[in-house]
Write an enzyme that holds these catalytic residues in place. Structure first.
Site, mmCIF file in Angstrom:
data_model
loop_
_atom_site.group_PDB
_atom_site.id
_atom_site.type_symbol
_atom_site.label_atom_id
_atom_site.label_comp_id
_atom_site.label_asym_id
_atom_site.label_seq_id
_atom_site.Cartn_x
_atom_site.Cartn_y
_atom_site.Cartn_z
ATOM 1 N N LYS A 53 39.593 41.355 32.219
ATOM 2 C CA LYS A 53 39.361 41.050 33.628
ATOM 3 C C LYS A 53 38.367 39.927 33.637
ATOM 4 O O LYS A 53 37.309 40.010 33.051
ATOM 5 C CB LYS A 53 38.751 42.254 34.347
ATOM 6 C CG LYS A 53 39.745 43.368 34.555
ATOM 7 C CD LYS A 53 39.149 44.411 35.464
ATOM 8 C CE LYS A 53 38.042 45.142 34.777
ATOM 9 N NZ LYS A 53 36.923 45.456 35.605
ATOM 10 N N ASP A 87 38.010 44.464 27.276
ATOM 11 C CA ASP A 87 37.897 43.349 28.222
ATOM 12 C C ASP A 87 37.870 42.009 27.506
ATOM 13 O O ASP A 87 37.624 41.930 26.315
ATOM 14 C CB ASP A 87 36.576 43.477 28.997
ATOM 15 C CG ASP A 87 36.673 44.499 30.108
ATOM 16 O OD1 ASP A 87 37.785 44.975 30.356
ATOM 17 O OD2 ASP A 87 35.629 44.796 30.715
#
Ligand code: SAH
Length: 496
Positions: free
Chosen positions: A292, A270
């Protein structure tokens, strides 16, 4: 979290290029080769000993050898030939490497020139201009050998790193490295295909980590061979690990996270994962950025789960690396469900969630006897990017609670006025912590009523966490617990 309003991008493979290297560590085979050492300073004998230990035939030429050099030649007559005379051009003949332990600048220059003219790599001790290579600090678990270089910048730093590694690296690793060399033939002839052989050596490395205090035995080797053979016929061997990377400080990674990162074939990571965590991965591991992040172009959660499953079904050991703890606002439930549906083994490795990292950075306890009896983690970000309408407001207003609000940065105004209207005391101590545990951390100190305004002044980029509760205030302002526990306490006395 990808809301419907966000744009979707495909996962991006990253980290393929190596950063700059001041020097290239290479490991030179010197067994049986001639190494010329021109003596002249106190370090001469040590350099000759190093080369002899590496199996070289050392031609040590020194007009006035010191006692160390004489003793070395006496101890190792078959490896070290001491010639107590001035250097002659013929001394370079057949040398694979030339070391000049020469203090005099002109002598050093002449030595380097003579070696280079013959194409012999040369090192003149403490004279970088006359060096084609350098000696690093060494951690010796031969045949496991670690060389450390600071590119001449700070040899004492190299020595400090060496002693650090010395303490970390059990002596038993030498036995494992020896066994690996001795077993290579047996493994090659065991009839395994390339993938199974790779699996063998990976499991070998895993065992070495687990039993580094002793060398392996042949029984273990045969058991491993059977295991990987069986694995090969069953196919698969892939797995997914949901691993928490913590809030940013790489030292907050768990030992298990570090091990899994080391063993991973593919890492899906991430945005919030610190680069230093990825450095634990093998060079050849694939690193895929599936970031994200609220408000930015993101990968769809379904794509990420599917990618992890596909890679694992292909036999890869996939680490799904998430910021903080994977089980806190990380949509782990969806990735667990996808793995289970596909029959892929999945394990979960906790990390330090941002709320804990921020509390440590603030130097406060999330609970305090008689003051803060409940800790709650909330998200201010629903699937559509809005403040979740179903948040239980009486809990947020509860003066007994310490509340950590994730993903609140762009909504501080809205949530604080709504929550104060719902009964949260406006003087409740409030902190907004950006980049908790990272070098660029910022802490905004205020009250529930003032935090939105105060945080506007903090322009630092990065994730931010809102914390509310009496536990965050200085204890002097709260009085003793018996007083603090009485009902009027909801009118807090802490104004930071
Ligand atoms: N699983 C993560 C949370 C992911 S949601 C965890 O356990 O921490 C992302 C949110 O976490 C961010 O919007 C921010 O509110 C918070 N966050 C993550 N890292 C942070 C950090 N270093 N400092 C402050 N907040 C952080």
């Amino acid at each position: 979290m990808n809301g419907t309003s966000q744009r979707i991008r495909p996962p991006r493979e990253t980290g393929a290029r190596m950063g700059d290297l001041a020097t290239l560590p290479v490991f030179l085979k010197l067994g049986g080769k001639t190494a010329l050492v021109a003596g002249g300073s106190a370090g001469t004998a040590w350099k000759a000993e190093l080369l002899a230990a590496a199996g070289a035939q050392v031609r040590l030429v020194w007009h006035e050898p010191d006692s160390e050099a004489v003793r070395l030649a006496a101890d190792w007559p078959d490896r070290v030939t001491l010639l107590a005379r001035a250097l002659e051009p013929g001394d370079f003949d057949g040398a694979a490497i030339a070391i000049g332990a020469l203090e005099d600048e002109a002598e050093g220059a002449a030595f380097a020139a003579a070696a280079r003219a013959r194409g012999i790599p040369v090192n003149v001790v403490d004279k970088p201009a006359f060096c084609d290579f350098q000696f690093g600090a060494i951690v010796n678990r031969s045949p496991l050998v670690i060389g450390i270089s600071t590119d001449g910048g700070a040899p004492p730093l190299g020595q400090a790193v060496r002693s650090m590694i010395e303490t970390l690296l059990p002596a038993g690793f030498a036995g494992w490295a020896k066994a690996a060399k001795a077993w290579r033939g047996r493994v090659m002839s065991a009839g395994l295909d390339g993938a199974a052989r790779k699996a063998f050596w990976r499991r070998f490395a895993g065992l070495a980590m687990a039993h580094s205090d002793r060398p392996p035995c042949a029984v273990e080797r045969e058991a491993l061979l059977v295991e990987v053979e069986r694995g090969a016929t069953q196919g698969g061997g892939g797995s997914i690990a949901l691993v928490g990377a913590g809030p940013g400080d790489p030292e907050l990674l768990t030992l298990k996270a570090v091990r899994l990162l080391r063993e991973a074939d593919v890492i899906l990571y991430d945005d919030l994962v610190a680069e230093e965590a990825l450095a634990f991965a093998r060079r050849e591991a694939r690193k895929i950025h599936v970031g994200k992040r609220g408000g930015q172009i993101s990968c769809a959660q379904g794509d990420i789960s599917a990618l992890a499953v596909t890679l694992a079904l292909e036999g890869a050991r996939v680490v799904r690396l998430k910021g903080g703890d994977p089980l806190v606002f990380g949509r782990a439930d969806e990735e667990i469900a996808a793995a289970k549906a596909a029959g892929v083994p999945i394990m979960i490795v906790n990390g330090v969630s941002a709320g804990f990292g921020a509390a440590a950075a603030l130097g406060v306890s999330l609970t305090r006897r008689g003051v803060a009896r409940r800790v709650q983690f909330l998200t201010a970000h629903d699937a559509d990017g809005e403040v979740p309408p179903s948040l239980h407001l009486p809990s947020i207003a509860d003066p007994d609670a310490t509340t950590c609000v994730y993903m609140a940065r762009r909504k501080l105004d809205r949530i604080m006025s709504a929550w104060i209207a719902a009964g949260l005391h406006p003087d409740t101590p409030a902190r907004f912590v950006v980049n908790a545990t990272r070098p660029d951390m910022r802490i905004v100190v205020s009250t529930a009523a003032g935090i939105a305004e105060a945080a506007r002044g903090c322009t630092a980029e990065g994730p931010g966490l809102l914390m509310l509760g009496l536990a965050l205030g200085p204890s002097a302002d709260l009085g003793p617990p018996s007083v603090a526990a009485t009902p009027p306490r909801s009118a807090t006395r802490d104004v930071a």
